[in-house]
Design a protein around this motif. Sequence first.
Motif, PDB file in Angstrom:
ATOM      1  N   HIS A 143      11.572  20.459 -31.266  1.00  0.00           N
ATOM      2  CA  HIS A 143      12.232  21.304 -30.273  1.00  0.00           C
ATOM      3  C   HIS A 143      12.553  20.494 -29.011  1.00  0.00           C
ATOM      4  CE1 HIS A 143      13.132  24.889 -27.981  1.00  0.00           C
ATOM      5  NE2 HIS A 143      12.529  25.726 -28.811  1.00  0.00           N
ATOM      6  N   PRO A 144      13.056  19.261 -29.145  1.00  0.00           N
ATOM      7  CA  PRO A 144      13.267  18.427 -27.957  1.00  0.00           C
ATOM      8  C   PRO A 144      14.428  18.906 -27.104  1.00  0.00           C
ATOM      9  CG  PRO A 144      14.136  17.326 -29.897  1.00  0.00           C
ATOM     10  CD  PRO A 144      13.418  18.549 -30.388  1.00  0.00           C
ATOM     11  N   ALA A 145      14.204  18.900 -25.788  1.00  0.00           N
ATOM     12  CA  ALA A 145      15.209  19.354 -24.825  1.00  0.00           C
ATOM     13  C   ALA A 145      15.758  18.164 -24.048  1.00  0.00           C
ATOM     14  CB  ALA A 145      14.587  20.357 -23.857  1.00  0.00           C
ATOM     15  N   PHE A 146      17.059  17.976 -24.123  1.00  0.00           N
ATOM     16  CA  PHE A 146      17.708  16.827 -23.491  1.00  0.00           C
ATOM     17  C   PHE A 146      18.478  17.271 -22.252  1.00  0.00           C
ATOM     18  CE2 PHE A 146      17.446  15.877 -28.079  1.00  0.00           C
ATOM     19  CZ  PHE A 146      16.543  14.821 -27.998  1.00  0.00           C
ATOM     20  N   LYS A 147      18.401  16.457 -21.251  1.00  0.00           N
ATOM     21  CA  LYS A 147      19.005  16.737 -19.959  1.00  0.00           C
ATOM     22  C   LYS A 147      20.533  16.747 -20.047  1.00  0.00           C
ATOM     23  CE  LYS A 147      18.637  14.871 -15.242  1.00  0.00           C
ATOM     24  NZ  LYS A 147      18.070  13.756 -14.454  1.00  0.00           N
ATOM     25  N   CYS A 148      21.153  17.751 -19.451  1.00  0.00           N
ATOM     26  CA  CYS A 148      22.620  17.839 -19.337  1.00  0.00           C
ATOM     27  C   CYS A 148      22.936  18.509 -17.999  1.00  0.00           C
ATOM     28  CB  CYS A 148      23.243  18.700 -20.436  1.00  0.00           C
ATOM     29  SG  CYS A 148      22.936  18.239 -22.118  1.00  0.00           S
ATOM     30  N   PRO A 149      23.564  17.869 -17.086  1.00  0.00           N
ATOM     31  CA  PRO A 149      24.081  16.506 -17.196  1.00  0.00           C
ATOM     32  C   PRO A 149      23.005  15.459 -16.885  1.00  0.00           C
ATOM     33  CG  PRO A 149      24.682  17.458 -15.082  1.00  0.00           C
ATOM     34  CD  PRO A 149      23.980  18.544 -15.852  1.00  0.00           C
ATOM     35  N   VAL A 150      23.244  14.258 -17.359  1.00  0.00           N
ATOM     36  CA  VAL A 150      22.332  13.145 -17.104  1.00  0.00           C
ATOM     37  C   VAL A 150      22.652  12.478 -15.768  1.00  0.00           C
ATOM     38  CG1 VAL A 150      21.636  10.850 -17.919  1.00  0.00           C
ATOM     39  CG2 VAL A 150      21.868  12.743 -19.546  1.00  0.00           C
ATOM     40  N   PHE A 151      23.954  12.390 -15.443  1.00  0.00           N
ATOM     41  CA  PHE A 151      24.382  11.637 -14.267  1.00  0.00           C
ATOM     42  C   PHE A 151      24.932  12.574 -13.187  1.00  0.00           C
ATOM     43  CE2 PHE A 151      24.790   8.866 -17.994  1.00  0.00           C
ATOM     44  CZ  PHE A 151      23.904   7.863 -17.623  1.00  0.00           C
ATOM     45  N   LYS A 152      24.848  12.145 -11.939  1.00  0.00           N
ATOM     46  CA  LYS A 152      25.152  12.992 -10.788  1.00  0.00           C
ATOM     47  C   LYS A 152      26.616  13.414 -10.706  1.00  0.00           C
ATOM     48  CE  LYS A 152      21.373  11.343  -7.841  1.00  0.00           C
ATOM     49  NZ  LYS A 152      21.026  10.663  -6.565  1.00  0.00           N
ATOM     50  N   ASN A 153      27.526  12.606 -11.238  1.00  0.00           N
ATOM     51  CA  ASN A 153      28.953  12.938 -11.115  1.00  0.00           C
ATOM     52  C   ASN A 153      29.435  13.851 -12.236  1.00  0.00           C
ATOM     53  OD1 ASN A 153      28.699  10.996 -13.139  1.00  0.00           O
ATOM     54  ND2 ASN A 153      30.748  10.149 -12.771  1.00  0.00           N
ATOM     55  N   LYS A 155      28.939  17.607 -14.774  1.00  0.00           N
ATOM     56  CA  LYS A 155      28.472  18.990 -14.832  1.00  0.00           C
ATOM     57  C   LYS A 155      28.194  19.346 -16.288  1.00  0.00           C
ATOM     58  CE  LYS A 155      33.195  20.950 -14.816  1.00  0.00           C
ATOM     59  NZ  LYS A 155      33.904  19.658 -14.928  1.00  0.00           N
ATOM     60  N   TYR A 156      27.542  20.463 -16.486  1.00  0.00           N
ATOM     61  CA  TYR A 156      27.112  20.863 -17.835  1.00  0.00           C
ATOM     62  C   TYR A 156      28.292  20.926 -18.805  1.00  0.00           C
ATOM     63  CZ  TYR A 156      24.223  23.263 -21.318  1.00  0.00           C
ATOM     64  OH  TYR A 156      23.522  23.591 -22.464  1.00  0.00           O
ATOM     65  N   ASP A 157      29.399  21.474 -18.352  1.00  0.00           N
ATOM     66  CA  ASP A 157      30.563  21.654 -19.229  1.00  0.00           C
ATOM     67  C   ASP A 157      31.226  20.338 -19.630  1.00  0.00           C
ATOM     68  OD1 ASP A 157      29.911  24.248 -18.669  1.00  0.00           O
ATOM     69  OD2 ASP A 157      31.917  24.863 -18.070  1.00  0.00           O
ATOM     70  N   ASP A 158      30.811  19.231 -19.044  1.00  0.00           N
ATOM     71  CA  ASP A 158      31.333  17.925 -19.470  1.00  0.00           C
ATOM     72  C   ASP A 158      30.708  17.461 -20.776  1.00  0.00           C
ATOM     73  OD1 ASP A 158      32.938  17.640 -17.207  1.00  0.00           O
ATOM     74  OD2 ASP A 158      31.361  16.639 -16.055  1.00  0.00           O
ATOM     75  N   TYR A 159      29.688  18.181 -21.239  1.00  0.00           N
ATOM     76  CA  TYR A 159      28.908  17.714 -22.390  1.00  0.00           C
ATOM     77  C   TYR A 159      29.303  18.450 -23.671  1.00  0.00           C
ATOM     78  CZ  TYR A 159      25.954  14.564 -19.801  1.00  0.00           C
ATOM     79  OH  TYR A 159      25.508  13.496 -19.067  1.00  0.00           O
ATOM     80  N   PHE A 160      29.144  17.751 -24.781  1.00  0.00           N
ATOM     81  CA  PHE A 160      29.406  18.353 -26.087  1.00  0.00           C
ATOM     82  C   PHE A 160      28.562  17.652 -27.138  1.00  0.00           C
ATOM     83  CE2 PHE A 160      32.440  14.914 -25.631  1.00  0.00           C
ATOM     84  CZ  PHE A 160      32.582  14.354 -26.897  1.00  0.00           C
ATOM     85  N   LEU A 161      28.404  18.329 -28.276  1.00  0.00           N
ATOM     86  CA  LEU A 161      27.716  17.758 -29.429  1.00  0.00           C
ATOM     87  C   LEU A 161      28.746  17.365 -30.468  1.00  0.00           C
ATOM     88  CD1 LEU A 161      24.800  20.340 -29.818  1.00  0.00           C
ATOM     89  CD2 LEU A 161      24.711  18.107 -28.693  1.00  0.00           C
ATOM     90  N   LEU A 219      24.886  13.605 -28.664  1.00  0.00           N
ATOM     91  CA  LEU A 219      25.118  14.257 -27.388  1.00  0.00           C
ATOM     92  C   LEU A 219      26.038  13.367 -26.578  1.00  0.00           C
ATOM     93  CD1 LEU A 219      24.483  16.490 -25.290  1.00  0.00           C
ATOM     94  CD2 LEU A 219      22.530  15.088 -24.570  1.00  0.00           C
ATOM     95  N   LYS A 220      27.211  13.911 -26.197  1.00  0.00           N
ATOM     96  CA  LYS A 220      28.227  13.111 -25.521  1.00  0.00           C
ATOM     97  C   LYS A 220      28.695  13.772 -24.237  1.00  0.00           C
ATOM     98  CE  LYS A 220      30.388  10.447 -29.252  1.00  0.00           C
ATOM     99  NZ  LYS A 220      31.690  10.100 -29.854  1.00  0.00           N
ATOM    100  N   SER A 221      29.246  12.948 -23.365  1.00  0.00           N
ATOM    101  CA  SER A 221      29.846  13.404 -22.117  1.00  0.00           C
ATOM    102  C   SER A 221      31.280  12.902 -22.065  1.00  0.00           C
ATOM    103  CB  SER A 221      29.054  12.856 -20.928  1.00  0.00           C
ATOM    104  OG  SER A 221      29.820  12.903 -19.743  1.00  0.00           O
ATOM    105  N   ILE A 222      32.184  13.744 -21.582  1.00  0.00           N
ATOM    106  CA  ILE A 222      33.578  13.296 -21.478  1.00  0.00           C
ATOM    107  C   ILE A 222      33.719  12.211 -20.420  1.00  0.00           C
ATOM    108  CG2 ILE A 222      34.539  15.456 -22.333  1.00  0.00           C
ATOM    109  CD1 ILE A 222      35.141  16.247 -19.446  1.00  0.00           C
ATOM    110  N   LYS A 223      32.737  12.082 -19.541  1.00  0.00           N
ATOM    111  CA  LYS A 223      32.785  11.066 -18.493  1.00  0.00           C
ATOM    112  C   LYS A 223      31.957   9.827 -18.824  1.00  0.00           C
ATOM    113  CE  LYS A 223      33.703  14.287 -14.694  1.00  0.00           C
ATOM    114  NZ  LYS A 223      33.209  14.851 -13.415  1.00  0.00           N
ATOM    115  N   SER A 224      30.820  10.017 -19.496  1.00  0.00           N
ATOM    116  CA  SER A 224      29.884   8.903 -19.714  1.00  0.00           C
ATOM    117  C   SER A 224      29.792   8.459 -21.161  1.00  0.00           C
ATOM    118  CB  SER A 224      28.487   9.304 -19.223  1.00  0.00           C
ATOM    119  OG  SER A 224      28.525   9.689 -17.873  1.00  0.00           O
TER     120      SER A 224
END
Length: 296
Positions: A143-153, A155-161, A219-224
């Motif tokens: 049941h591991p929980a991963f941080k979203c977002p990871v980086f300060k610049n 937001k949550y909606d930048d992330y996708f699986l 786990l991906k970010s459109i920015k990172s």
Amino acid sequence: MHVLQNTKLKIAVKSIGAELCEIASVKHKTAFMWDANPEVWSSYAPNLFPIIGALKNNTYLFEDKTYRLPKHGFVRHNKKIKLKEQTENSLTFSLIYNSESLKNYPFKFEFTLTYLLIDNKLSLIHQITNRDDKTMYFSLGGHPAFKCPVFKNEKYDDYFLEFEYPENSKNHLINTESGLISSHTAPFFNASNTVDLTHDLFQNDALIFKDLKSKKVRLKSIKSGEILSLSYHDFPYLGIWAKPEGDFVCIEPWLGIADYENTNQDFKSKEGILTLPVKETFKACYTIEVHNNHLV
């Protein structure tokens, strides 16, 4: 608290429940795990045994006797789990049956969990040994929980699986009042391999998939770009969950599933239940890999 570290990653594991509570970059100090904010969800990565999710009325039947177990079983929050062995790159924890456990789970068992840190990969190796003189029944999961977002610049909606393959699996719906699996499903994937993360995605609890072709999700970010991946070859079920107000996502590999609303509560016939013959050992592993781009 127990710590492992190499040149790339540092991990920490709580003594209680042998719960993973930190994955961080050694060089940049970047944290990749949820911080267990108690105002939202106070866990990091519970270990699930000997059940997944909720039982109907928190009870089950085994050979005409009724037993009680809390949601996700009794390893999480357990203070009796002990560090069995530590090496340069591994931590091994063990929980052995006792007189108290036998009151709610009538099997003599040893639950062993090894955290193995190699380069940028952390493997969670589970071993279940049947020490009883009868067949053992159980489920097992993470049941591991991963941080979203990871980086300060971000937001949550930048992330996708992103899954390995295009999928057509349905989401098996949860009754939000009982926490049990309903008889209803909803279309989810449509020959696609991505899930955009939004806070309202989890308004009706977890997404539950039974028949994914993929055995790896990123786990991906459109920015990172790619943040990390989780490989779960030994686990046929997958849950994806977050608190709607939480900046995290749980990627949950399961060997088993919560009770259905129409269950007869018989443990032996419970969907996804595993059987283990006398004196034998079962092994299952999932692996978290943090992308090197964020470590060098």
